[in-house]
Design a protein around this motif. Structure first.
Motif, mmCIF file in Angstrom:
data_model
loop_
_atom_site.group_PDB
_atom_site.id
_atom_site.type_symbol
_atom_site.label_atom_id
_atom_site.label_comp_id
_atom_site.label_asym_id
_atom_site.label_seq_id
_atom_site.Cartn_x
_atom_site.Cartn_y
_atom_site.Cartn_z
ATOM 1 N N ASN A 167 0.889 -1.109 0.181
ATOM 2 C CA ASN A 167 0.027 0.075 0.051
ATOM 3 C C ASN A 167 0.782 1.400 -0.047
ATOM 4 N N VAL A 168 0.335 2.280 -0.590
ATOM 5 C CA VAL A 168 1.236 3.432 -0.765
ATOM 6 C C VAL A 168 0.182 4.766 -0.625
ATOM 7 N N PRO A 169 0.754 5.814 -0.590
ATOM 8 C CA PRO A 169 0.023 7.026 -0.656
ATOM 9 C C PRO A 169 -0.796 7.406 -1.993
ATOM 10 N N ILE A 170 -1.867 8.124 -2.151
ATOM 11 C CA ILE A 170 -2.629 8.470 -3.311
ATOM 12 C C ILE A 170 -1.649 9.014 -4.418
ATOM 13 N N GLY A 171 -1.782 8.357 -5.617
ATOM 14 C CA GLY A 171 -1.140 8.965 -6.388
ATOM 15 C C GLY A 171 0.128 8.318 -6.945
ATOM 16 N N GLU A 172 0.927 7.563 -5.937
ATOM 17 C CA GLU A 172 2.102 6.626 -6.119
ATOM 18 C C GLU A 172 2.012 5.365 -6.500
ATOM 19 N N GLY A 173 0.735 4.918 -6.722
ATOM 20 C CA GLY A 173 0.716 3.649 -7.047
ATOM 21 C C GLY A 173 0.132 3.242 -8.331
ATOM 22 N N MET A 174 -0.481 1.977 -8.500
ATOM 23 C CA MET A 174 -1.319 1.571 -9.766
ATOM 24 C C MET A 174 -2.726 1.993 -9.962
ATOM 25 N N VAL A 175 -3.338 2.630 -9.224
ATOM 26 C CA VAL A 175 -4.510 3.010 -9.320
ATOM 27 C C VAL A 175 -4.625 4.148 -10.272
ATOM 28 N N ASP A 176 -5.335 3.857 -11.552
ATOM 29 C CA ASP A 176 -5.513 4.854 -12.474
ATOM 30 C C ASP A 176 -6.867 5.884 -11.964
ATOM 31 N N PHE A 177 -6.364 6.860 -11.276
ATOM 32 C CA PHE A 177 -7.729 7.902 -10.491
ATOM 33 C C PHE A 177 -8.159 8.455 -11.709
ATOM 34 N N LYS A 178 -7.429 9.190 -12.727
ATOM 35 C CA LYS A 178 -7.887 9.878 -13.562
ATOM 36 C C LYS A 178 -8.975 9.063 -14.319
ATOM 37 N N ALA A 179 -8.675 8.021 -14.925
ATOM 38 C CA ALA A 179 -9.731 7.228 -15.548
ATOM 39 C C ALA A 179 -11.026 6.752 -14.648
ATOM 40 N N TYR A 180 -10.674 6.614 -13.385
ATOM 41 C CA TYR A 180 -11.790 6.276 -12.480
ATOM 42 C C TYR A 180 -12.525 7.452 -12.199
ATOM 43 N N PHE A 181 -11.914 8.709 -12.014
ATOM 44 C CA PHE A 181 -12.834 9.921 -11.575
ATOM 45 C C PHE A 181 -13.759 10.344 -12.760
ATOM 46 N N LYS A 182 -13.116 10.061 -14.126
ATOM 47 C CA LYS A 182 -13.783 10.176 -15.184
ATOM 48 C C LYS A 182 -15.024 9.570 -15.206
ATOM 49 N N LEU A 183 -14.918 8.496 -15.090
ATOM 50 C CA LEU A 183 -16.074 7.506 -14.972
ATOM 51 C C LEU A 183 -16.977 7.812 -14.120
ATOM 52 N N LEU A 184 -16.645 7.813 -12.800
ATOM 53 C CA LEU A 184 -17.648 8.435 -11.709
ATOM 54 C C LEU A 184 -18.521 9.622 -12.124
ATOM 55 N N LYS A 185 -17.708 10.580 -12.715
ATOM 56 C CA LYS A 185 -18.371 11.876 -13.257
ATOM 57 C C LYS A 185 -19.314 11.247 -14.329
ATOM 58 N N ALA A 186 -18.817 10.517 -15.382
ATOM 59 C CA ALA A 186 -19.601 10.237 -16.319
ATOM 60 C C ALA A 186 -21.145 9.388 -15.888
ATOM 61 N N TYR A 187 -20.833 8.677 -14.713
ATOM 62 C CA TYR A 187 -21.842 7.726 -14.268
ATOM 63 C C TYR A 187 -22.748 8.438 -13.293
ATOM 64 N N ASN A 188 -22.264 9.768 -12.880
ATOM 65 C CA ASN A 188 -22.913 10.594 -11.925
ATOM 66 C C ASN A 188 -22.877 10.048 -10.737
ATOM 67 N N ILE A 189 -21.868 9.264 -10.262
ATOM 68 C CA ILE A 189 -21.531 8.651 -9.148
ATOM 69 C C ILE A 189 -20.977 9.724 -8.041
ATOM 70 N N ASN A 190 -21.646 10.194 -6.967
ATOM 71 C CA ASN A 190 -20.918 10.972 -6.185
ATOM 72 C C ASN A 190 -21.420 10.813 -4.756
ATOM 73 N N MET A 191 -20.792 10.005 -4.226
ATOM 74 C CA MET A 191 -21.328 9.344 -2.709
ATOM 75 C C MET A 191 -20.337 9.602 -1.872
ATOM 76 N N PRO A 192 -20.635 9.353 -0.463
ATOM 77 C CA PRO A 192 -19.805 9.602 0.452
ATOM 78 C C PRO A 192 -18.349 8.690 0.326
ATOM 79 N N VAL A 193 -17.349 9.393 0.674
ATOM 80 C CA VAL A 193 -15.976 8.969 0.259
ATOM 81 C C VAL A 193 -15.426 8.614 1.661
#
Length: 320
Positions: free
Chosen positions: A251-277
């Motif tokens: 496990n590593v800090p946000i943005g230092e690993g393999m999770v593609d947050f930009k692609a993920y956040f694009k999809l969250l916005k496209a799907y209108n998913i904005n839930m508590p995090v």
């Protein structure tokens, strides 16, 4: 005449609120020692209180507010910030503390798996009465003596019974997808578990870190499948590393690993998913990553690292 006046007044109020919302969206959010209100169309980020269990409730809430979080995802489970057997006494104290800094009591993490468990009703009744909106369940495991389809059917019945209890209390359950041998490592398992259950009272706590571990490049397909069921989100990051000649997760800090947050956040916005995090910080934090009551590094270092993750997420969210 009276009906027209009400309509006109409602229109003026809605127009004023829309103008205020536009102004806030342009200027961002205001931060103070009383916590941070969610950005318009932004992420509503709560710190998982597991990582602050070295603090009492008051200090936990104050620290979360000063770091700039929108709230706290309270750990209400064995070895948690609130113990199930003490939920009636201690959960009100924890909620009082987070309300004092301006937070709303939205999220908690439990170990609940069944309506028949000893403290299930106590925990859920107390949480619902205090205004908590969402709770995460514990993790189901497969029996070696039962087939996978039969196990999922049994679990689905447990989940359905919990959803009925949730409906009577006005609280929503969520099952997290978690890599490894747990039920729900694969998104389709959770999809099957939630069939026939009202989305309003039971859903999925979607974890992109675990989805990436298990799904590799296919996590987007799983997200598309489960998106109608998502009611809360977990954010964290990881790397595959070699240790002693074997591949292992780190496990590593946000943005230092393999999770593609930009692609993920694009999809969250496209799907209108904005839930508590819920933000999880599961890399080395002197024991805080594991819920330690005593930590080996200064608490200020823990806070600084958490805030770095928080800031990174907000930058990533705005960048897409």
């Amino acid at each position: 005449m009276y009906k027209n006046n009400i309509t006109r007044r409602s229109f003026i109020e809605k127009t004023s609120l829309a103008s205020l919302g536009t102004m806030l969206a342009v200027n961002g959010f205001s931060q103070s020692c009383t916590g941070v209100q969610p950005e318009i169309q932004g992420l509503d980020i709560h710190i998982f209180s597991k990582h602050l269990q070295f603090l009492n409730y008051t200090d936990m809430a104050n620290a979360a507010a000063e770091m700039g979080f929108n709230g706290v995802d309270l750990s209400v489970r064995p070895k948690g910030h609130v113990l199930p057997e003490r939920v009636k006494d201690d959960l009100p104290k924890a909620i009082e503390a987070i309300k004092k800094v301006g937070f709303l009591p939205k999220m908690m993490t439990s170990a609940i798996l069944s309506t028949a468990e000893e403290f299930t009703k106590d925990v859920l009744e107390t949480a619902a009465s205090l205004g908590i909106k969402y709770y995460r369940l514990g993790y189901y495991r497969y029996s070696k003596d039962t087939s996978i389809p039969e196990s999922i059917l049994t679990i689905a019945n447990e989940v359905k019974a919990l959803s009925v209890l949730n409906k009577s209390l006005g609280i929503k359950g969520a099952y997290q997808n978690h890599a490894g041998p747990h039920v729900g490592a694969a998104i389709w398992e959770i999809y099957e578990m939630l069939k026939g259950v009202e989305n309003e009272y039971m859903g999925c706590q979607y974890d992109i870190r675990h989805a990436t571990v298990e799904g590799g490049q296919s996590w987007q397909t799983g997200l598309r499948l489960i998106k109608p069921k998502i009611n809360t989100i977990v954010l964290k990051d990881f790397l595959w590393v070699q240790k002693n000649g074997k591949w292992a997760l780190q496990n590593v800090p946000i943005g230092e690993g393999m999770v593609d947050f930009k692609a993920y956040f694009k999809l969250l916005k496209a799907y209108n998913i904005n839930m508590p995090v819920s933000l999880h910080c599961e890399y080395d934090l002197g024991g805080a990553e594991h819920g330690g009551k005593n930590i080996s590094i200064p608490k200020e270092q823990v806070f600084k690292t958490m805030k770095k993750d928080l800031d990174a997420l907000r930058v990533l969210w705005k960048s897409v």
